[in-house]
Motif scaffolding. Sequence first.
Motif, mmCIF file in Angstrom:
data_model
loop_
_atom_site.group_PDB
_atom_site.id
_atom_site.type_symbol
_atom_site.label_atom_id
_atom_site.label_comp_id
_atom_site.label_asym_id
_atom_site.label_seq_id
_atom_site.Cartn_x
_atom_site.Cartn_y
_atom_site.Cartn_z
ATOM 1 N N THR A 1 0.925 -1.520 -0.193
ATOM 2 C CA THR A 1 -0.006 0.196 -0.059
ATOM 3 C C THR A 1 0.876 1.195 0.189
ATOM 4 O O THR A 1 0.930 2.003 -0.590
ATOM 5 C CB THR A 1 -0.738 -0.087 1.462
ATOM 6 N N ARG A 2 1.931 1.238 0.727
ATOM 7 C CA ARG A 2 3.375 2.869 0.829
ATOM 8 C C ARG A 2 3.707 2.440 -0.321
ATOM 9 O O ARG A 2 3.302 4.279 -0.954
ATOM 10 C CB ARG A 2 3.812 2.009 1.859
ATOM 11 N N ALA A 3 4.171 1.507 -1.201
ATOM 12 C CA ALA A 3 4.463 1.737 -2.236
ATOM 13 C C ALA A 3 3.835 2.417 -3.959
ATOM 14 O O ALA A 3 3.600 2.589 -4.511
ATOM 15 C CB ALA A 3 4.859 0.154 -3.235
ATOM 16 N N ARG A 4 2.515 1.827 -3.731
ATOM 17 C CA ARG A 4 1.551 2.483 -4.055
ATOM 18 C C ARG A 4 1.561 3.470 -4.050
ATOM 19 O O ARG A 4 1.108 4.638 -4.931
ATOM 20 C CB ARG A 4 0.721 1.658 -4.060
ATOM 21 N N ALA A 5 1.121 4.210 -3.012
ATOM 22 C CA ALA A 5 1.349 5.479 -2.470
ATOM 23 C C ALA A 5 2.316 6.258 -3.512
ATOM 24 O O ALA A 5 2.277 7.304 -3.366
ATOM 25 C CB ALA A 5 0.976 5.864 -1.266
ATOM 26 N N LEU A 6 3.237 5.827 -3.427
ATOM 27 C CA LEU A 6 4.615 6.865 -3.540
ATOM 28 C C LEU A 6 4.398 6.807 -4.804
ATOM 29 O O LEU A 6 4.959 7.509 -5.977
ATOM 30 C CB LEU A 6 5.950 5.404 -3.112
ATOM 31 N N ALA A 7 3.676 6.140 -5.765
ATOM 32 C CA ALA A 7 3.946 5.992 -7.090
ATOM 33 C C ALA A 7 2.614 7.031 -7.112
ATOM 34 O O ALA A 7 2.837 7.941 -8.299
ATOM 35 C CB ALA A 7 2.970 4.466 -7.814
ATOM 36 N N MET A 8 2.002 7.241 -6.521
ATOM 37 C CA MET A 8 0.754 7.620 -6.826
ATOM 38 C C MET A 8 1.559 9.454 -6.825
ATOM 39 O O MET A 8 0.281 10.291 -6.918
ATOM 40 C CB MET A 8 -0.518 7.376 -6.123
ATOM 41 N N ALA A 9 2.129 9.681 -5.672
ATOM 42 C CA ALA A 9 2.731 10.412 -5.808
ATOM 43 C C ALA A 9 4.132 10.998 -6.018
ATOM 44 O O ALA A 9 4.215 12.168 -6.189
ATOM 45 C CB ALA A 9 3.175 10.772 -4.441
ATOM 46 N N GLY A 10 4.268 10.158 -7.023
ATOM 47 C CA GLY A 10 5.504 10.527 -8.272
ATOM 48 C C GLY A 10 6.627 10.193 -8.174
ATOM 49 O O GLY A 10 7.289 10.754 -9.221
ATOM 50 N N GLN A 11 6.375 9.777 -7.390
ATOM 51 C CA GLN A 11 7.541 8.619 -7.131
ATOM 52 C C GLN A 11 7.896 7.309 -7.567
ATOM 53 O O GLN A 11 7.951 6.520 -6.546
ATOM 54 C CB GLN A 11 8.226 8.954 -5.568
ATOM 55 N N ARG A 12 7.722 6.845 -8.780
ATOM 56 C CA ARG A 12 7.759 6.054 -9.204
ATOM 57 C C ARG A 12 8.769 5.080 -9.199
ATOM 58 O O ARG A 12 8.811 3.621 -9.182
ATOM 59 C CB ARG A 12 7.618 6.516 -10.799
ATOM 60 N N ALA A 13 9.782 5.161 -9.226
ATOM 61 C CA ALA A 13 11.790 3.839 -9.409
ATOM 62 C C ALA A 13 11.814 4.005 -7.861
ATOM 63 O O ALA A 13 11.932 2.585 -7.797
ATOM 64 C CB ALA A 13 12.840 5.378 -9.351
ATOM 65 N N GLU A 14 11.461 4.615 -7.009
ATOM 66 C CA GLU A 14 11.168 4.061 -5.345
ATOM 67 C C GLU A 14 9.916 3.404 -5.872
ATOM 68 O O GLU A 14 10.566 2.225 -4.335
ATOM 69 C CB GLU A 14 11.473 5.460 -4.246
ATOM 70 N N ALA A 15 8.729 3.065 -5.890
ATOM 71 C CA ALA A 15 7.889 2.131 -5.923
ATOM 72 C C ALA A 15 8.094 1.268 -6.655
ATOM 73 O O ALA A 15 8.147 0.803 -5.875
ATOM 74 C CB ALA A 15 6.625 3.156 -6.651
ATOM 75 N N VAL A 16 8.964 1.242 -7.744
ATOM 76 C CA VAL A 16 9.017 0.011 -8.610
ATOM 77 C C VAL A 16 10.362 -1.092 -7.872
ATOM 78 O O VAL A 16 9.743 -2.003 -7.664
ATOM 79 C CB VAL A 16 9.492 0.454 -9.969
ATOM 80 N N ARG A 17 11.402 -0.186 -7.577
ATOM 81 C CA ARG A 17 11.919 -0.930 -6.302
ATOM 82 C C ARG A 17 11.427 -1.762 -5.122
ATOM 83 O O ARG A 17 11.712 -2.790 -4.990
ATOM 84 C CB ARG A 17 13.243 0.726 -5.753
ATOM 85 N N ASP A 18 10.194 -1.056 -4.456
ATOM 86 C CA ASP A 18 9.774 -1.474 -3.667
ATOM 87 C C ASP A 18 8.770 -2.512 -4.092
ATOM 88 O O ASP A 18 8.756 -3.396 -3.348
ATOM 89 C CB ASP A 18 9.141 -0.167 -2.445
ATOM 90 N N LEU A 19 8.220 -2.384 -4.816
ATOM 91 C CA LEU A 19 6.840 -3.565 -5.211
ATOM 92 C C LEU A 19 7.751 -4.765 -5.777
ATOM 93 O O LEU A 19 7.628 -5.538 -5.346
ATOM 94 C CB LEU A 19 6.329 -2.384 -6.298
ATOM 95 N N ARG A 20 9.453 -4.515 -7.038
ATOM 96 C CA ARG A 20 10.134 -6.093 -6.869
ATOM 97 C C ARG A 20 10.645 -6.491 -5.288
ATOM 98 O O ARG A 20 10.435 -7.440 -5.459
ATOM 99 C CB ARG A 20 11.189 -5.190 -7.748
ATOM 100 N N GLU A 21 10.661 -5.921 -4.313
ATOM 101 C CA GLU A 21 11.147 -7.033 -3.471
ATOM 102 C C GLU A 21 10.419 -7.752 -2.692
ATOM 103 O O GLU A 21 10.494 -8.477 -2.886
ATOM 104 C CB GLU A 21 11.622 -5.700 -2.732
ATOM 105 N N LEU A 22 8.819 -6.798 -2.914
ATOM 106 C CA LEU A 22 7.930 -7.045 -2.498
ATOM 107 C C LEU A 22 6.959 -8.483 -2.779
ATOM 108 O O LEU A 22 6.205 -9.220 -2.605
ATOM 109 C CB LEU A 22 6.793 -6.461 -2.039
ATOM 110 N N ALA A 23 7.191 -8.144 -4.567
ATOM 111 C CA ALA A 23 6.462 -9.052 -5.398
ATOM 112 C C ALA A 23 7.443 -10.697 -5.486
ATOM 113 O O ALA A 23 7.293 -12.093 -4.866
ATOM 114 C CB ALA A 23 6.595 -9.027 -6.730
ATOM 115 N N LEU A 24 8.877 -10.866 -5.114
ATOM 116 C CA LEU A 24 10.275 -11.641 -4.664
ATOM 117 C C LEU A 24 9.481 -12.126 -3.115
ATOM 118 O O LEU A 24 9.776 -14.164 -3.153
ATOM 119 C CB LEU A 24 11.135 -11.332 -4.671
ATOM 120 N N LEU A 25 9.353 -11.744 -1.944
ATOM 121 C CA LEU A 25 8.616 -11.364 -1.029
ATOM 122 C C LEU A 25 7.202 -12.887 -0.875
ATOM 123 O O LEU A 25 7.362 -13.886 -0.098
ATOM 124 C CB LEU A 25 8.688 -10.822 0.146
ATOM 125 N N ALA A 26 6.645 -11.941 -1.828
ATOM 126 C CA ALA A 26 5.465 -12.841 -1.747
ATOM 127 C C ALA A 26 5.619 -14.734 -2.322
ATOM 128 O O ALA A 26 5.115 -14.996 -2.215
ATOM 129 C CB ALA A 26 4.226 -11.673 -2.462
#
Length: 416
Positions: free
Chosen positions: A368-393
């Motif tokens: 949820t936090r990563a999606r909020a980062l993307a909405m706030a325009g911080q796409r690079a940070e959001a993608v980095r966090d989401l990639r880590e979370l996808a592997l964790l899932a």
Amino acid sequence: MDRRTEFGQRLRALRESKGLTQRELAGDFVTPGYVSRLEAGRRRATPDVLRNLAAALDMSVSDLLGEPPTDAGTPFPDTSLLEEVLSPHPEDAEDYAAASAALAVTWRAARAAGDFHLAAASGMRRQRILAALDDGTARIELLDELAALPQIDRHPWLHTMVEADRAAELLACGDLGRARELATAAAERVGGTMLAHTATHVEVLAVLIAILVEQLETEPARTAIDRLLRVAQATGRSAMIGRAHEAAALALARMGSPEQARDHLDRAHRTPMPPTLPLHEWVRLCRTSTSVLLDTGGDLADVGNWLQNAETAARLLALPAERRRVLLLRARYELAAGLSARCLRTTDLILSDPGGLAHLDKVRTRVTRARALAMAGQRAEAVRDLRELALLAEDLHSYRMAVQIWRDIDHLRAPD
């Protein structure tokens, strides 16, 4: 006449026949007021209380209960243990930490003495308190010890209940592989025990469905949902029917079937609720309603109403774990409403004290936090966090969550 009233009258008659006052019978173990409530049929005596009452009356527990003795290794009949394990204990909810500590002492003493019934009753009560406190590590340890009790195989219903509770906790902790194994075994066994077509039967299936959904096992999940609804109907209890529709709604929403999910949610809302509905069940219904509406694109005004109900009930319940779960729903609501800055503050607040947060809920909070980062325009940070979370899932075998996260990543990396 119910069993508590019958026992109360028998206790009073036995006490008076011995010429004892309520204070003398209470001794140092319980209060005279407790004895008075037992005699009035307003309280249920626990196994340790029964032993002390029987000792004060100079008789066996079987004689105190007016029941024929069972075999030498089983001081209580199976049904008595079932009632003790399942019966609510209001005193436990007054101070969860104190109740947990007291039951831990009873549990250790009962195991040391080889008292299976007292160990089973105190252990099962304590593991429910640990669930309320969201102490997953201690709960799993205790449930593993309960599963290893030497006499547990003589009580198939108890073995099944322990398996189901272990599965539920392992699901929350993110060990989906082991959780599925235990939940499947419990679901197969429960129909052949005294728990068939009871609230426990419903909960066993609800846990199994939640696991199957996380692992993208769509057809087995739908089959289990149909079975859940049939079992709930067979109980004849509106609370169980509503609970089944609630579990079905949550599962179908996560499976991407919004119309079916909303239909079951409406059915859950229309099912009459008992006037004595426990507060924790009301909180769960409010949380489920909020989550289903968010997952299915429900009207934000309706989402907000259910969220407020959940927040109010969670405050009254005064359990940190419930407040954190509701706070995560608040973050998801803020994200759906386009309030990215608020969502980031809320998720940061949750993650600042994640000690009691179940592992899967921690992952959901970070997503949820990563999606909020993307909405706030911080796409690079959001993608980095989401990639880590996808592997964790994926490591957790939560394939549903992993697929959703990879889709988010693909969306963020696509050209505008």
